[in-house]
Design a protein around this motif. Structure first.
Motif, PDB file in Angstrom:
ATOM      1  N   ARG A 182     108.291  52.526 139.258  1.00 51.01           N
ATOM      2  CA  ARG A 182     108.063  51.612 140.171  1.00 51.01           C
ATOM      3  C   ARG A 182     108.148  52.181 141.617  1.00 51.01           C
ATOM      4  O   ARG A 182     107.136  51.548 142.547  1.00 51.01           O
ATOM      5  N   ASN A 183     108.989  52.548 142.010  1.00 51.07           N
ATOM      6  CA  ASN A 183     109.076  53.260 143.261  1.00 51.07           C
ATOM      7  C   ASN A 183     107.848  53.981 143.752  1.00 51.07           C
ATOM      8  O   ASN A 183     107.473  53.899 144.702  1.00 51.07           O
ATOM      9  N   TRP A 184     107.524  54.691 142.743  1.00 49.00           N
ATOM     10  CA  TRP A 184     106.271  55.562 143.216  1.00 49.00           C
ATOM     11  C   TRP A 184     105.013  54.789 143.384  1.00 49.00           C
ATOM     12  O   TRP A 184     104.075  54.970 144.399  1.00 49.00           O
ATOM     13  N   VAL A 185     104.893  53.717 142.552  1.00 54.10           N
ATOM     14  CA  VAL A 185     103.873  52.841 142.676  1.00 54.10           C
ATOM     15  C   VAL A 185     103.890  51.933 143.983  1.00 54.10           C
ATOM     16  O   VAL A 185     102.846  51.733 144.804  1.00 54.10           O
ATOM     17  N   ASN A 186     104.946  51.164 144.243  1.00 56.60           N
ATOM     18  CA  ASN A 186     105.565  50.672 145.465  1.00 56.60           C
ATOM     19  C   ASN A 186     105.315  51.359 146.756  1.00 56.60           C
ATOM     20  O   ASN A 186     104.899  50.797 147.722  1.00 56.60           O
TER      21      ASN A 186
END
Length: 357
Positions: A182-186
């Motif tokens: 999720r962090n990579w996406v966001n």
């Protein structure tokens, strides 16, 4: 052991001595060389039937009398039986190879221990015979048809999915870390690299840090854009270069990430993506919405492109990008899909097959 210049299909009869070869072997085992010269015959190794006068002469030279005559009567009889069986087997194996050879490039040189190329393909599929491949292929195709309602090539689909599984195992992933994904996406560190095919091809290594298997497998006709499967509690995302278009690969990737984050433990095969017709099921609409929000700031850009095309309103990727706050290549994605002067739209070519040559 790898065999240089191996045949496509090994003729089983090459594994059996002809009666003539067997006779020469008997002489060699007795330490007698130049048997053909002693017997006064040429090309004995090619003979499939040995005459009694020849066998009597051989028995005299070997000092065993007429013992070779009954031995070779039985040997020749069995040779003919094996020859007929082998001929039938060779014909069937050749037919199988013709059906399966189209996927041979997916082996990537990893399967070379077979006696022929057909056996290499069987080893790739981890199958005992071609019939097992056909049966497993049909099972995969049935699931694909259920999810997508379209026809597929069962062998191509099975091979494409199999390659993804092999690449997944080779990653030796740690535990799945949903928060890291999720962090990579966001964080959108990927946004500055959106037109860089080399960066996209490095994503499998980046995703491995999240315990996510990402595999990039060349497209095979009548198969899929992408797929999500769960193996040992870890997601496997498999992406195809179906349109050889980088932005399409990005959309497929984020569509599949949407499935991973929103639909845990569900195996999904994508016959088509970003299809907004009313027949799409709930989870596909959710994955489309996820990808559209990430890449296009929602669905307004898509709607505007199709509406303005219907109304004959001029558009460009640059003007749309500025209006909707996205990179022009994202606007081009929808202009191409809408067939609005697609040949003039910004596109970045990408092929996964380069890594398989």
């Amino acid at each position: 052991m790898a065999i240089q210049n191996k045949p496509d299909v090994l003729n089983p009869m090459t594994l059996h001595n002809t009666p003539g070869q067997e006779l020469l072997y008997i002489f060699e085992s007795r330490g007698i060389k130049e048997a053909e010269k002693l017997l006064g015959e040429k090309f004995i190794e090619k003979k499939t039937v040995l005459s009694k006068p020849l066998l009597r002469k051989a028995g005299k030279l070997l000092e065993i009398g007429d013992a070779l005559i009954p031995f070779f009567e039985n040997f020749t009889k069995q040779y003919k039986i094996n020859r007929d069986k082998s001929k039938k087997s060779f014909i069937e194996a050749t037919k199988d190879y013709k059906k399966l050879k189209k996927i041979s490039f997916l082996l990537k040189g990893q399967y070379t221990e077979g006696f022929d190329r057909l056996e290499d393909i069987l080893n790739f599929f981890d199958a005992e015979d071609a019939q097992e491949i056909y049966e497993k292929s049909e099972k995969q195709a049935a699931l694909y048809r259920t999810q997508n309602g379209v026809e597929t090539d069962p062998i191509n689909l099975f091979a494409w999915l199999r390659r993804g599984e092999i690449d997944f195992r080779d990653l030796h992933l740690g535990n799945y870390n949903e928060e890291a994904l999720r962090n990579w996406v966001n964080n959108k560190e990927w946004l500055s690299q959106i037109e860089n095919p080399r960066y996209f091809k490095k994503l499998p290594q980046i995703f491995s840090n999240f315990g996510v298997g990402l595999t990039l497998v060349p497209f095979l006709p009548k198969t899929v854009y992408g797929a999500v499967r769960w193996i040992d509690g870890k997601p496997l995302i498999e992406i195809s270069d179906r349109k050889n278009d980088l932005i399409s690969c990005w959309f497929t990737l984020f569509h599949e990430i949407g499935h991973v984050l929103l639909h845990k433990d569900q195996d999904i095969y994508e016959g088509n993506i970003n299809d907004f017709n009313s027949n799409k099921n709930k989870i596909e609409k959710e994955a489309n919405k996820f990808a559209n929000n990430i890449l296009f700031n929602g669905d307004n850009l898509r709607k505007a492109v199709f509406e303005r095309k219907r109304n004959g309103i001029w558009m460009s990727a640059n003007s749309l990008g500025e209006e909707f706050g996205v990179k022009p290549i994202f606007a081009s994605y929808w202009l191409v899909n809408a067939q609005y002067h697609p040949e003039f739209q910004r596109r970045v070519h990408v092929e996964f097959v380069d890594d398989y040559q």
